[in-house]
Design an enzyme around this catalytic site. Structure first.
Site, PDB file in Angstrom:
ATOM      1  N   MET A   1      35.795  42.970  48.992  1.00  0.00           N
ATOM      2  CA  MET A   1      35.499  42.063  47.880  1.00  0.00           C
ATOM      3  C   MET A   1      34.669  40.861  48.357  1.00  0.00           C
ATOM      4  O   MET A   1      34.883  39.734  47.912  1.00  0.00           O
ATOM      5  CB  MET A   1      36.806  41.568  47.228  1.00  0.00           C
ATOM      6  CG  MET A   1      37.594  42.689  46.595  1.00  0.00           C
ATOM      7  SD  MET A   1      39.189  42.167  45.951  1.00  0.00           S
ATOM      8  CE  MET A   1      40.190  42.181  47.420  1.00  0.00           C
TER       9      MET A   1
ATOM     10  N   ASP B   1      43.451  52.515  38.210  1.00  0.00           N
ATOM     11  CA  ASP B   1      42.619  51.326  38.341  1.00  0.00           C
ATOM     12  C   ASP B   1      41.144  51.646  38.166  1.00  0.00           C
ATOM     13  O   ASP B   1      40.747  52.789  38.046  1.00  0.00           O
ATOM     14  CB  ASP B   1      42.829  50.716  39.735  1.00  0.00           C
ATOM     15  CG  ASP B   1      44.080  49.868  39.793  1.00  0.00           C
ATOM     16  OD1 ASP B   1      44.582  49.503  38.733  1.00  0.00           O
ATOM     17  OD2 ASP B   1      44.535  49.586  40.910  1.00  0.00           O
TER      18      ASP B   1
ATOM     19  N   LYS C   1      41.229  45.931  36.086  1.00  0.00           N
ATOM     20  CA  LYS C   1      40.820  44.605  35.604  1.00  0.00           C
ATOM     21  C   LYS C   1      39.326  44.460  35.799  1.00  0.00           C
ATOM     22  O   LYS C   1      38.818  44.585  36.884  1.00  0.00           O
ATOM     23  CB  LYS C   1      41.532  43.518  36.417  1.00  0.00           C
ATOM     24  CG  LYS C   1      42.978  43.453  36.077  1.00  0.00           C
ATOM     25  CD  LYS C   1      43.724  42.530  37.003  1.00  0.00           C
ATOM     26  CE  LYS C   1      45.202  42.808  36.899  1.00  0.00           C
ATOM     27  NZ  LYS C   1      45.554  44.184  37.269  1.00  0.00           N
TER      28      LYS C   1
HETATM   29  N1  SAH Z   1      42.883  49.273  48.234  1.00  0.00           N
HETATM   30  C1  SAH Z   1      41.463  49.415  48.474  1.00  0.00           C
HETATM   31  C2  SAH Z   1      40.747  48.087  48.412  1.00  0.00           C
HETATM   32  C3  SAH Z   1      40.843  47.392  47.072  1.00  0.00           C
HETATM   33  S1  SAH Z   1      39.948  45.890  47.028  1.00  0.00           S
HETATM   34  C4  SAH Z   1      41.255  50.109  49.828  1.00  0.00           C
HETATM   35  O1  SAH Z   1      42.195  50.249  50.610  1.00  0.00           O
HETATM   36  O2  SAH Z   1      40.125  50.506  50.094  1.00  0.00           O
HETATM   37  C5  SAH Z   1      38.433  46.431  46.334  1.00  0.00           C
HETATM   38  C6  SAH Z   1      37.309  46.297  47.358  1.00  0.00           C
HETATM   39  O3  SAH Z   1      37.376  47.389  48.282  1.00  0.00           O
HETATM   40  C7  SAH Z   1      35.929  46.391  46.768  1.00  0.00           C
HETATM   41  O4  SAH Z   1      35.502  45.144  46.245  1.00  0.00           O
HETATM   42  C8  SAH Z   1      35.117  46.770  48.001  1.00  0.00           C
HETATM   43  O5  SAH Z   1      34.925  45.660  48.844  1.00  0.00           O
HETATM   44  C9  SAH Z   1      36.076  47.723  48.696  1.00  0.00           C
HETATM   45  N2  SAH Z   1      35.816  49.126  48.325  1.00  0.00           N
HETATM   46  C10 SAH Z   1      36.714  49.996  47.855  1.00  0.00           C
HETATM   47  N3  SAH Z   1      36.159  51.213  47.662  1.00  0.00           N
HETATM   48  C11 SAH Z   1      34.858  51.088  48.036  1.00  0.00           C
HETATM   49  C12 SAH Z   1      33.762  51.972  48.086  1.00  0.00           C
HETATM   50  N4  SAH Z   1      33.865  53.248  47.718  1.00  0.00           N
HETATM   51  N5  SAH Z   1      32.573  51.498  48.524  1.00  0.00           N
HETATM   52  C13 SAH Z   1      32.447  50.230  48.902  1.00  0.00           C
HETATM   53  N6  SAH Z   1      33.447  49.342  48.890  1.00  0.00           N
HETATM   54  C14 SAH Z   1      34.643  49.756  48.471  1.00  0.00           C
END
Ligand code: SAH
Length: 374
Positions: free
Chosen positions: A251, A111, A133
């Site tokens: 998000m 991804d 995406k």
């Molecule tokens: N599966 C992922 C989340 C996916 S949704 C998890 O468990 O972390 C994607 C959202 O996750 C982004 O829009 C942001 O809000 C957050 N996110 C993921 N990695 C991040 C990072 N390194 N720094 C800040 N926000 C992050």
């Protein structure tokens, strides 16, 4: 979507048990830590890692006698897909299991949020397929991703689907799992450090704390496409505006200007500490902290970009206790760098790490899920 986790109010003290077999360090000349006043008892109870593993093995066997064995074994021929979480960005937050599967993979689908350092640890012989995406870029529709996963799994290849953070936290892991399982493909989930946990830890902010928060809510600021309900009407704000809970919004960058007023209207004080963290746990991490009422303006002024994670709750006040953070003022604090340098593990380093954790015979066989301590 809302995930609420309530944590017990008791914390175990993580000291070694001083049973007979553990009371005396076995290896003479072992380098001991500096004695703390009154710490002699603790020092006497230190023991080797081999002793600890042996003792733990005995405990696990006792527990296994009490609990029925897990029934995860399969016939060994059925197609499988591994849904693997890789954490929020810092390569050192990868699990050993994720690393092993990345090195064993024939096909890797990945991804958008996966850092180049992490991708560089995938086996050089694996075929890589980008399926993220991004608006404005042509990428594969979700149905096509499902089909690719299915075809490759059916061909007997080792298929690894890499996802940022944890694959089941706002990662569509559940949808892919449902599709594949309906087609007879076994799905193995490898959990990852979700952004909330990884970023909070990096900044020294505990998600729960007995003096501040008894619960954590993870929610998304982004609805499934096609959902037209405005954020302000999507959640029960009265429940979320809880001063004794920590709220983490994934998000949520675009909807932050709706989120904060909804919380305040539901009774959360506007000066409740909050922060937004872009690129958490990576070298480009940026942190903007402000009272929840001011956070949207502060984030706009700092021009934070995706991925950004938002935290709201009094635990965020602990951010100012960190040496690397400026004082938590009424307005805005921005910390541009991480406390710890980002370390990059090379592919050779990854091999060495895997070797050092002991690639025991059969470890590559995911079907044996019983716990073994080495
Ligand atoms: N599966 C992922 C989340 C996916 S949704 C998890 O468990 O972390 C994607 C959202 O996750 C982004 O829009 C942001 O809000 C957050 N996110 C993921 N990695 C991040 C990072 N390194 N720094 C800040 N926000 C992050």
């Amino acid at each position: 979507m809302l995930v609420a986790a309530l944590f017990p109010q008791s914390y175990a003290l993580g000291l070694p048990a001083s049973s007979n077999s553990l009371a005396t360090p076995r290896r003479a000349g072992r380098a001991l830590l500096c004695a703390a006043p009154g710490g002699d008892d603790i020092l006497r109870s230190l023991h080797t890692t081999a002793d600890a593993a042996e003792e733990q093995q005995r405990r696990l066997h006792r527990a296994a006698l009490a609990a029925p064995a897990s029934s995860s074994s399969s016939d060994g021929d059925s197609p499988e897909v591994h849904l693997v979480g890789v954490g929020p960005g810092d390569v050192e937050l990868l699990t050993v299991k994720a690393l092993r599967l990345m090195q064993a993979a024939d096909l890797v689908l990945y991804d958008r949020l996966i850092s180049p350092e992490i991708l560089s640890l995938v086996s050089p012989s694996a075929a890589m397929l980008y399926v993220g995406k991004e608006s404005g870029l042509h990428t594969r529709p979700q149905e096509q991703i499902h089909e690719l996963l299915l075809q490759f799994a059916q061909s007997g290849r080792t298929v690894v689907r890499l996802k940022g953070g944890d694959p089941t936290v706002f990662g569509r892991g559940g949808e892919e799992m449902e599709y594949l399982e309906a087609q007879g493909v076994r799905v193995r989930i490898v959990p990852g450090v979700t952004a909330a946990a990884g970023i909070a830890a990096d900044l020294g902010v505990p998600l729960t704390h007995r003096d501040f928060a008894d619960a954590v809510h993870f929610l998304t600021g982004h609805a499934k496409s096609g959902c037209t309900t405005p954020l302000g009407e999507r959640y029960e704000w009265a429940k979320l505006a809880d001063p004794r809970a920590t709220l983490v919004v994934y998000m949520g960058l675009a909807t932050l200007p709706e989120l904060a007023p909804a919380l305040i209207a539901a009774g959360l004080p506007a000066d409740t500490p909050a922060m937004a963290v872009q690129d958490g746990t990576t070298a480009s991490q940026r942190v903007v902290a402000a009272g929840v009422g001011d956070l949207a303006d502060a984030v706009a002024a700092a021009e934070l970009k995706s991925p950004t994670l938002i935290f709201v709750g009094s635990v965020v006040s602990l951010l100012n206790k960190r040496d690397d953070a400026a004082a938590f003022g009424d307005a805005l604090t921005e910390i541009k760098t991480r406390a710890a340098p980002v370390r990059v593990l090379t592919a050779d380093g990854a091999q060495a790490l895997l070797a050092s954790v002991g690639a025991r015979e059969g470890a590559a066989d995911e079907r044996d899920s019983r716990v073994e301590v080495m």
